[in-house]
Design an enzyme around this catalytic site. Sequence first.
Site, PDB file in Angstrom:
ATOM      1  N   PRO A  12     -25.506  -0.696   5.036  1.00 39.62           N
ATOM      2  CA  PRO A  12     -26.542   0.296   5.297  1.00 39.62           C
ATOM      3  C   PRO A  12     -27.481   0.543   4.131  1.00 39.62           C
ATOM      4  O   PRO A  12     -27.051   0.642   2.974  1.00 39.62           O
ATOM      5  CB  PRO A  12     -25.744   1.565   5.608  1.00 39.62           C
ATOM      6  N   ASN A  13     -28.747   0.663   4.483  1.00 32.53           N
ATOM      7  CA  ASN A  13     -29.842   1.047   3.577  1.00 32.53           C
ATOM      8  C   ASN A  13     -30.264  -0.028   2.591  1.00 32.53           C
ATOM      9  O   ASN A  13     -31.253   0.155   1.877  1.00 32.53           O
ATOM     10  CB  ASN A  13     -29.519   2.350   2.831  1.00 32.53           C
ATOM     11  N   ARG A  20     -37.648   2.343  -2.068  1.00 30.59           N
ATOM     12  CA  ARG A  20     -37.355   3.702  -2.522  1.00 30.59           C
ATOM     13  C   ARG A  20     -36.446   3.643  -3.759  1.00 30.59           C
ATOM     14  O   ARG A  20     -35.724   2.678  -3.959  1.00 30.59           O
ATOM     15  CB  ARG A  20     -36.595   4.482  -1.434  1.00 30.59           C
ATOM     16  N   TYR A  25     -32.252   1.377  -8.129  1.00 29.90           N
ATOM     17  CA  TYR A  25     -31.979   0.057  -7.568  1.00 29.90           C
ATOM     18  C   TYR A  25     -33.000  -1.013  -7.947  1.00 29.90           C
ATOM     19  O   TYR A  25     -32.885  -2.165  -7.526  1.00 29.90           O
ATOM     20  CB  TYR A  25     -31.893   0.156  -6.032  1.00 29.90           C
ATOM     21  N   ASN A  76     -21.920  -6.740  -0.069  1.00 31.85           N
ATOM     22  CA  ASN A  76     -22.324  -5.443  -0.603  1.00 31.85           C
ATOM     23  C   ASN A  76     -22.391  -4.531   0.615  1.00 31.85           C
ATOM     24  O   ASN A  76     -23.379  -4.556   1.354  1.00 31.85           O
ATOM     25  CB  ASN A  76     -23.680  -5.513  -1.310  1.00 31.85           C
ATOM     26  N   ALA A  79     -22.895   2.085   1.234  1.00 33.01           N
ATOM     27  CA  ALA A  79     -22.050   3.293   1.226  1.00 33.01           C
ATOM     28  C   ALA A  79     -20.751   3.092   2.017  1.00 33.01           C
ATOM     29  O   ALA A  79     -19.765   3.805   1.772  1.00 33.01           O
ATOM     30  CB  ALA A  79     -22.839   4.468   1.792  1.00 33.01           C
ATOM     31  N   HIS A  82     -17.226   2.833   0.369  1.00 36.29           N
ATOM     32  CA  HIS A  82     -16.419   3.986  -0.052  1.00 36.29           C
ATOM     33  C   HIS A  82     -15.732   4.691   1.118  1.00 36.29           C
ATOM     34  O   HIS A  82     -15.034   5.678   0.915  1.00 36.29           O
ATOM     35  CB  HIS A  82     -17.313   4.980  -0.806  1.00 36.29           C
ATOM     36  N   ASP A  89     -10.061  -3.911   6.954  1.00 33.80           N
ATOM     37  CA  ASP A  89      -9.171  -4.611   7.897  1.00 33.80           C
ATOM     38  C   ASP A  89      -9.797  -5.931   8.342  1.00 33.80           C
ATOM     39  O   ASP A  89      -9.114  -6.960   8.417  1.00 33.80           O
ATOM     40  CB  ASP A  89      -8.906  -3.729   9.127  1.00 33.80           C
ATOM     41  N   GLU A 100     -16.988  -8.981  -3.943  1.00 36.39           N
ATOM     42  CA  GLU A 100     -17.692  -7.710  -3.704  1.00 36.39           C
ATOM     43  C   GLU A 100     -18.792  -7.546  -4.762  1.00 36.39           C
ATOM     44  O   GLU A 100     -18.544  -7.787  -5.953  1.00 36.39           O
ATOM     45  CB  GLU A 100     -16.676  -6.569  -3.815  1.00 36.39           C
ATOM     46  N   HIS A 102     -22.045  -4.961  -6.171  1.00 31.97           N
ATOM     47  CA  HIS A 102     -22.862  -3.746  -6.150  1.00 31.97           C
ATOM     48  C   HIS A 102     -23.967  -3.886  -7.177  1.00 31.97           C
ATOM     49  O   HIS A 102     -23.714  -4.284  -8.323  1.00 31.97           O
ATOM     50  CB  HIS A 102     -22.029  -2.496  -6.437  1.00 31.97           C
ATOM     51  N   SER A 104     -25.846  -1.443  -8.435  1.00 30.33           N
ATOM     52  CA  SER A 104     -25.686  -0.403  -9.463  1.00 30.33           C
ATOM     53  C   SER A 104     -24.242  -0.391  -9.966  1.00 30.33           C
ATOM     54  O   SER A 104     -23.346  -0.956  -9.319  1.00 30.33           O
ATOM     55  CB  SER A 104     -26.044   0.970  -8.878  1.00 30.33           C
ATOM     56  N   ARG A 109     -21.651   6.366 -11.653  1.00 26.53           N
ATOM     57  CA  ARG A 109     -22.376   7.262 -10.753  1.00 26.53           C
ATOM     58  C   ARG A 109     -21.439   8.378 -10.249  1.00 26.53           C
ATOM     59  O   ARG A 109     -20.423   8.663 -10.850  1.00 26.53           O
ATOM     60  CB  ARG A 109     -22.994   6.435  -9.627  1.00 26.53           C
ATOM     61  N   ARG A 113     -18.343   7.480  -5.446  1.00 22.09           N
ATOM     62  CA  ARG A 113     -18.645   6.037  -5.423  1.00 22.09           C
ATOM     63  C   ARG A 113     -17.632   5.230  -6.238  1.00 22.09           C
ATOM     64  O   ARG A 113     -17.710   4.008  -6.294  1.00 22.09           O
ATOM     65  CB  ARG A 113     -20.048   5.772  -5.976  1.00 22.09           C
TER      66      ARG A 113
HETATM   67  O1  CA2 Z   1     -25.075  -0.367  -5.927  1.00 21.01           O
HETATM   68  C1  CA2 Z   1     -24.953  -0.818  -4.790  1.00 21.01           C
HETATM   69  O2  CA2 Z   1     -25.223  -1.979  -4.490  1.00 21.01           O
HETATM   70  C2  CA2 Z   1     -24.493   0.108  -3.656  1.00 21.01           C
HETATM   71  O3  CA2 Z   1     -23.668  -0.636  -2.773  1.00 21.01           O
HETATM   72  C3  CA2 Z   1     -25.756   0.568  -2.962  1.00 21.01           C
HETATM   73  C4  CA2 Z   1     -25.511   1.604  -1.862  1.00 21.01           C
HETATM   74  C5  CA2 Z   1     -24.659   2.755  -2.409  1.00 21.01           C
HETATM   75  O4  CA2 Z   1     -24.339   3.645  -1.338  1.00 21.01           O
HETATM   76  C6  CA2 Z   1     -23.363   2.252  -3.042  1.00 21.01           C
HETATM   77  O5  CA2 Z   1     -22.638   3.356  -3.545  1.00 21.01           O
HETATM   78  C7  CA2 Z   1     -23.680   1.291  -4.172  1.00 21.01           C
HETATM   79  C8  CA2 Z   1     -26.837   2.154  -1.360  1.00 21.01           C
HETATM   80  C9  CA2 Z   1     -27.649   1.097  -0.613  1.00 21.01           C
HETATM   81  C10 CA2 Z   1     -29.090   1.101  -0.988  1.00 21.01           C
HETATM   82  O6  CA2 Z   1     -29.679   2.358  -0.745  1.00 21.01           O
HETATM   83  C11 CA2 Z   1     -30.965   2.555  -1.120  1.00 21.01           C
HETATM   84  C12 CA2 Z   1     -31.354   3.858  -1.221  1.00 21.01           C
HETATM   85  C13 CA2 Z   1     -32.626   4.145  -1.636  1.00 21.01           C
HETATM   86  C14 CA2 Z   1     -33.525   3.122  -1.926  1.00 21.01           C
HETATM   87  C15 CA2 Z   1     -33.147   1.806  -1.792  1.00 21.01           C
HETATM   88  C16 CA2 Z   1     -31.848   1.529  -1.371  1.00 21.01           C
END
Ligand code: CA2
Length: 150
Positions: A12-13, A20, A25, A76, A79, A82, A89, A100, A102, A104, A109, A113
């Site tokens: 996700p995201n 953003r 990131y 990756n 979220a 976590h 599974d 795996e 990440h 960041s 953080r 996380r």
């Molecule tokens: O650091 C990473 O790659 C994460 O997997 C990124 C996830 C975060 O929830 C993990 O804790 C660490 C977030 C995905 C990206 O979210 C964005 C949010 C705002 C702008 C761009 C991407």
Amino acid sequence: MAAPVILVLNGPNLNMLGVRQPEVYGRTTLGDIEASCRERAAGLGLELEFRQSNHEGQLVEWIQEARDNADGIVINAGALTHTSVAILDALNLAELPVIEVHISNIHARESFRHHSYISAVAKGVIVGLGPQGYLFALEALATILGSKKA
Ligand code: CA2
């Protein structure tokens, strides 16, 4: 011999990368990461499947399919890292080498996380090295699968 198939999964995201929060990131988009992964995979003699979904069930289905169609997984899970026992599974059931990644440093953080369900099944974990982490993960799988060109 056919090139090993590597499934690179993004949760996700991650489709929002570069759009953003560049201070967390960076400015690299997921499309940029896919392009650099394709280039590195070609150099390593790997075939690449690169996917992103915002849906846990979709990620689980892709991991289930990978059991028969892939030789290794880079993940990756965003979220879901976590929270998702379902992804843990599925990765266990796939019985494939998993790296795996990440972007960041999740340990620097918020405390929520710091724990990853996925790490329990991962052969290795790469955190905090930005988009380059994906390339290191491909290198690791190439070595594990013995596909690295001399
Ligand atoms: O650091 C990473 O790659 C994460 O997997 C990124 C996830 C975060 O929830 C993990 O804790 C660490 C977030 C995905 C990206 O979210 C964005 C949010 C705002 C702008 C761009 C991407």
